[in-house]
Design a protein around this motif. Structure first.
Motif, PDB file in Angstrom:
ATOM      1  N   GLU A 106       0.968  -1.332  -0.422  1.00  0.00           N
ATOM      2  CA  GLU A 106       0.106   0.426  -0.444  1.00  0.00           C
ATOM      3  C   GLU A 106       0.578   1.100  -0.305  1.00  0.00           C
ATOM      4  OE1 GLU A 106      -3.713   0.083   2.345  1.00  0.00           O
ATOM      5  OE2 GLU A 106      -3.399  -1.896   2.424  1.00  0.00           O
ATOM      6  N   ILE A 107       0.498   2.227  -0.787  1.00  0.00           N
ATOM      7  CA  ILE A 107       0.757   3.783  -0.504  1.00  0.00           C
ATOM      8  C   ILE A 107       0.586   3.837   0.506  1.00  0.00           C
ATOM      9  CG2 ILE A 107       1.113   6.478  -1.785  1.00  0.00           C
ATOM     10  CD1 ILE A 107       1.158   4.114  -4.674  1.00  0.00           C
ATOM     11  N   ALA A 108       1.189   4.704   1.600  1.00  0.00           N
ATOM     12  CA  ALA A 108       0.199   4.793   2.971  1.00  0.00           C
ATOM     13  C   ALA A 108       0.632   6.552   3.055  1.00  0.00           C
ATOM     14  CB  ALA A 108       1.310   4.354   4.469  1.00  0.00           C
ATOM     15  N   LEU A 179      -0.648   5.963 -11.130  1.00  0.00           N
ATOM     16  CA  LEU A 179       0.305   5.191 -12.192  1.00  0.00           C
ATOM     17  C   LEU A 179       1.355   5.022 -11.384  1.00  0.00           C
ATOM     18  CD1 LEU A 179       0.482   8.496 -14.752  1.00  0.00           C
ATOM     19  CD2 LEU A 179      -1.716   6.595 -14.579  1.00  0.00           C
ATOM     20  N   THR A 180       1.291   5.111 -10.075  1.00  0.00           N
ATOM     21  CA  THR A 180       2.553   4.498  -9.508  1.00  0.00           C
ATOM     22  C   THR A 180       2.445   2.975  -9.672  1.00  0.00           C
ATOM     23  OG1 THR A 180       2.719   6.180  -7.842  1.00  0.00           O
ATOM     24  CG2 THR A 180       3.556   4.547  -6.970  1.00  0.00           C
ATOM     25  N   GLY A 181       3.640   2.533 -10.455  1.00  0.00           N
ATOM     26  CA  GLY A 181       3.232   1.159 -10.124  1.00  0.00           C
ATOM     27  C   GLY A 181       3.821   0.387  -9.087  1.00  0.00           C
ATOM     28  N   CYS A 182       3.872  -0.818  -8.963  1.00  0.00           N
ATOM     29  CA  CYS A 182       3.960  -1.276  -7.491  1.00  0.00           C
ATOM     30  C   CYS A 182       4.651  -2.536  -8.191  1.00  0.00           C
ATOM     31  CB  CYS A 182       2.914  -1.898  -6.254  1.00  0.00           C
ATOM     32  SG  CYS A 182       3.385  -2.624  -4.916  1.00  0.00           S
ATOM     33  N   VAL A 183       5.608  -3.588  -7.631  1.00  0.00           N
ATOM     34  CA  VAL A 183       6.034  -4.739  -7.665  1.00  0.00           C
ATOM     35  C   VAL A 183       6.272  -5.565  -6.123  1.00  0.00           C
ATOM     36  CG1 VAL A 183       7.764  -6.268  -8.395  1.00  0.00           C
ATOM     37  CG2 VAL A 183       7.396  -4.276  -9.572  1.00  0.00           C
ATOM     38  N   LEU A 184       5.515  -6.329  -6.422  1.00  0.00           N
ATOM     39  CA  LEU A 184       5.747  -7.199  -4.799  1.00  0.00           C
ATOM     40  C   LEU A 184       6.502  -8.710  -4.633  1.00  0.00           C
ATOM     41  CD1 LEU A 184       4.376  -7.940  -1.716  1.00  0.00           C
ATOM     42  CD2 LEU A 184       2.237  -8.918  -2.820  1.00  0.00           C
ATOM     43  N   ALA A 195      -0.628  -1.155  -9.705  1.00  0.00           N
ATOM     44  CA  ALA A 195      -0.900  -0.144  -9.676  1.00  0.00           C
ATOM     45  C   ALA A 195      -1.815   1.279  -9.001  1.00  0.00           C
ATOM     46  CB  ALA A 195      -0.978   0.682 -11.682  1.00  0.00           C
ATOM     47  N   GLY A 196      -1.468   2.175  -8.792  1.00  0.00           N
ATOM     48  CA  GLY A 196      -2.498   3.036  -7.421  1.00  0.00           C
ATOM     49  C   GLY A 196      -3.829   3.133  -7.825  1.00  0.00           C
ATOM     50  N   ALA A 197      -4.164   3.641  -9.227  1.00  0.00           N
ATOM     51  CA  ALA A 197      -5.666   3.488 -10.136  1.00  0.00           C
ATOM     52  C   ALA A 197      -6.278   2.264  -9.306  1.00  0.00           C
ATOM     53  CB  ALA A 197      -5.448   3.142 -11.387  1.00  0.00           C
ATOM     54  N   SER A 249       7.220   2.864  -7.902  1.00  0.00           N
ATOM     55  CA  SER A 249       7.972   3.904  -8.996  1.00  0.00           C
ATOM     56  C   SER A 249       7.918   5.350  -7.984  1.00  0.00           C
ATOM     57  CB  SER A 249       7.186   3.270 -10.307  1.00  0.00           C
ATOM     58  OG  SER A 249       5.817   3.659  -9.942  1.00  0.00           O
ATOM     59  N   GLY A 250       8.937   5.766  -7.915  1.00  0.00           N
ATOM     60  CA  GLY A 250       9.267   7.450  -7.045  1.00  0.00           C
ATOM     61  C   GLY A 250       8.639   7.185  -5.740  1.00  0.00           C
TER      62      GLY A 250
END
Length: 263
Positions: A106-108, A179-184, A195-197, A249-250
């Motif tokens: 998650e993006i906290a 648009l923030t991508g995530c790789v777990l 992605a954040g979407a 990403s970012g």
């Protein structure tokens, strides 16, 4: 009768933290509503805070269309994050303290100013955010085999278990969170991407929803509180010896390791 059911359900969940998982509350108490479930959640939070715990934030769940379809709901839910739920990055988390844990990237958000609805706009929510930070949420269920309906998970504090925050606190919205991508990764191997979407169209929308939902109940999201807006991927089971890392990403990377402490 309603108060009696709420009290019995609250006691069953509190007991489950110390013992075996329980059967779904919606089976034990037919007709249990989501309104009842939030009352049961709040009764547990009162019990914990009366015994020395402190609320340090909130989590939002069921933000993805996949999870909403799975449970047949059309809105998210929320739970409380207590001080005891926060674990330091790269320091082993005792997996034995959970019953059937799963992990979500998650993006906290860390708030720098209080936020209270109703009527909070996306602009006001964004202005209240001090930092964004990569996070791994540990979800858990006191309900046997994760056989939950919306009311079951709401009553069970939105299946909250724990959270590991990354060490890199970023300026908010320096990147487009949609648009923030995530790789777990699990033990070094990629197991999921997202992605954040996936989080209500944007994690910021989840924060707005939370502020406007809990505000009319008299709850303010306080400065310094952490808000987990929802997972970018599916949840993955956690076992003794596992290491999970999520790269955003970012924003940065967060890592959690799990060990079973010897008794």
């Amino acid at each position: 009768m309603i108060r009696d059911i709420q009290q019995r359900a609250t006691e069953a969940l509190l007991t489950a933290y110390k013992g075996w998982s329980i059967e779904p509350l919606t089976q034990q108490f037919p007709g249990l509503t989501v309104t009842d479930a939030y009352a049961i959640q709040l009764a547990q939070v009162k019990h914990w805070t009366d015994n020395g715990a402190t609320v340090k934030g909130h989590k939002v769940g069921l933000t993805s269309s996949v999870m909403q379809r799975q449970l047949g709901v059309d809105q998210p839910d929320y739970g409380h994050l207590l001080d005891s739920m926060f674990h330091l990055e790269d320091q082993p988390v005792d997996v034995s303290t959970f019953k059937q844990p799963k992990i979500e990237p998650e993006i906290a958000f860390v708030l720098g100013a209080p936020l209270r609805g109703p009527g909070v706009t996306a602009a006001e929510a964004a202005a209240a955010v001090r930092y964004v930070v990569p996070a791994l949420e540990i979800i858990d269920s006191r309900i046997s085999d994760w056989k939950i309906t919306l009311a079951d998970t709401v009553a069970d504090n939105a299946s909250s278990g724990g959270v590991v925050l990354g060490s890199h606190f970023c300026a908010p919205f320096a990147t487009d969170l949609r648009l923030t991508g995530c790789v777990l990764r699990h033990n070094g191997n990629i197991v999921d991407t997202g992605a954040g979407a996936a989080v209500s169209g944007s994690p910021l929308n989840s924060l707005v929803w939370l502020a406007n939902t809990v505000g009319p109940l008299g709850v303010t999201l306080e400065a310094g509180h952490v808000v987990l807006p929802g997972s970018l991927t599916a949840a993955h089971p956690v076992a003794d010896g596992d290491t999970f890392s999520a790269e955003f990403s970012g924003i940065g990377t967060v890592t959690a390791t799990f060990r079973k402490e010897s008794s």
